[in-house]
Design a protein around this motif. Structure first.
Motif, PDB file in Angstrom:
ATOM      1  N   GLY A 109      -2.699   4.650  -5.887  1.00  0.00           N
ATOM      2  CA  GLY A 109      -1.868   3.461  -5.842  1.00  0.00           C
ATOM      3  C   GLY A 109      -2.463   2.141  -6.708  1.00  0.00           C
ATOM      4  O   GLY A 109      -3.640   1.902  -6.176  1.00  0.00           O
ATOM      5  N   LYS A 144      -3.344  -1.289  -6.922  1.00  0.00           N
ATOM      6  CA  LYS A 144      -3.183  -2.801  -6.116  1.00  0.00           C
ATOM      7  C   LYS A 144      -2.986  -3.992  -6.956  1.00  0.00           C
ATOM      8  O   LYS A 144      -2.156  -4.843  -6.503  1.00  0.00           O
ATOM      9  CB  LYS A 144      -4.504  -3.037  -5.361  1.00  0.00           C
ATOM     10  CG  LYS A 144      -4.958  -2.059  -4.234  1.00  0.00           C
ATOM     11  CD  LYS A 144      -6.380  -2.409  -3.610  1.00  0.00           C
ATOM     12  CE  LYS A 144      -6.750  -1.364  -2.696  1.00  0.00           C
ATOM     13  NZ  LYS A 144      -7.991  -1.868  -1.977  1.00  0.00           N
ATOM     14  N   LEU A 164      -2.340   1.188   0.036  1.00  0.00           N
ATOM     15  CA  LEU A 164      -1.514   1.703  -0.832  1.00  0.00           C
ATOM     16  C   LEU A 164      -1.694   3.275  -0.757  1.00  0.00           C
ATOM     17  O   LEU A 164      -2.805   3.805  -0.503  1.00  0.00           O
ATOM     18  CB  LEU A 164      -1.714   1.383  -2.251  1.00  0.00           C
ATOM     19  CG  LEU A 164      -1.300  -0.138  -2.416  1.00  0.00           C
ATOM     20  CD1 LEU A 164      -1.651  -0.447  -3.922  1.00  0.00           C
ATOM     21  CD2 LEU A 164       0.118  -0.433  -2.048  1.00  0.00           C
ATOM     22  N   GLU A 167       5.083  -4.288  -8.538  1.00  0.00           N
ATOM     23  CA  GLU A 167       5.644  -3.589  -7.151  1.00  0.00           C
ATOM     24  C   GLU A 167       5.145  -3.315  -6.058  1.00  0.00           C
ATOM     25  O   GLU A 167       5.724  -3.022  -5.055  1.00  0.00           O
ATOM     26  CB  GLU A 167       6.297  -2.231  -7.910  1.00  0.00           C
ATOM     27  CG  GLU A 167       5.640  -1.116  -8.082  1.00  0.00           C
ATOM     28  CD  GLU A 167       6.178   0.062  -8.647  1.00  0.00           C
ATOM     29  OE1 GLU A 167       5.794   1.241  -8.485  1.00  0.00           O
ATOM     30  OE2 GLU A 167       7.176  -0.041  -9.483  1.00  0.00           O
ATOM     31  N   ASN A 168       3.792  -3.242  -6.020  1.00  0.00           N
ATOM     32  CA  ASN A 168       3.005  -3.028  -4.931  1.00  0.00           C
ATOM     33  C   ASN A 168       2.370  -4.266  -4.173  1.00  0.00           C
ATOM     34  O   ASN A 168       1.857  -4.237  -3.189  1.00  0.00           O
ATOM     35  CB  ASN A 168       1.784  -2.189  -5.468  1.00  0.00           C
ATOM     36  CG  ASN A 168       2.291  -0.817  -5.790  1.00  0.00           C
ATOM     37  OD1 ASN A 168       3.053  -0.211  -5.229  1.00  0.00           O
ATOM     38  ND2 ASN A 168       1.345  -0.042  -6.519  1.00  0.00           N
TER      39      ASN A 168
END
Length: 156
Positions: free
Chosen positions: A14, A16, A10, A20-21
């Motif tokens: 970000g 994990k 990411l 939304e990821n």
């Protein structure tokens, strides 16, 4: 399982574990959308999406045994059997024991099941239109998903 490679990580910072990821959630929710489109396309024919998949297999190769259908659709017999019973009750398929091996059940299209193919020939084009991509983009996506599926089954 090894951690992700740098190219699949990411963006910096970000999370994990953020919904939304998650690739799996993107796939899952996309399949919900695909199923909704199929539901609308198949409703008037009183078919579910899994039943449609069975019909696709049989339109490619009629008189196939249950285990081969399971293999092509990545289904267990316990999942496929109720689908086949409903298709048989609708008069689209017939099931019979193999003369060579009584343990095997052979599934065949009826005349009505064969004629349904022509009635549903518009479905792939309608789904493609709903996806909003070009044919090349859809084929590329299918190829990537097929490769992903193979990798996942190998890793499982």
């Amino acid at each position: 399982m090894k951690p992700s490679s740098p190219s699949t990580r990411l963006p910096r910072g970000g999370d994990k574990q953020k919904l939304e990821n998650q690739l799996c959630f993107a796939l899952y929710s996309t399949l919900l959308g695909v199923n909704k489109v199929y539901r609308g396309l198949l409703r008037e024919f009183d078919l579910t999406y899994p039943q449609y998949l069975v019909m696709l297999v049989l339109w490619e190769r009629d008189q196939i045994n249950v285990s081969e259908i399971c293999e092509q659709l990545y289904l267990e017999t316990t999942t496929l059997t109720p689908l086949l019973k409903r298709l048989e009750a609708r008069g689209l398929v017939s099931r019979r024991r193999s003369a060579e091996d009584e343990r095997q059940v052979i599934v065949s299209l009826t005349d009505e099941g064969r004629s349904l193919r022509l009635q549903l020939k518009h479905v792939p084009d309608c789904l493609g239109a709903a996806m909003g991509g070009s044919l090349d983009e859809i084929v590329e996506l299918r190829n990537k998903l097929t490769k992903l599926r193979a990798n996942l089954f190998q890793a499982a």
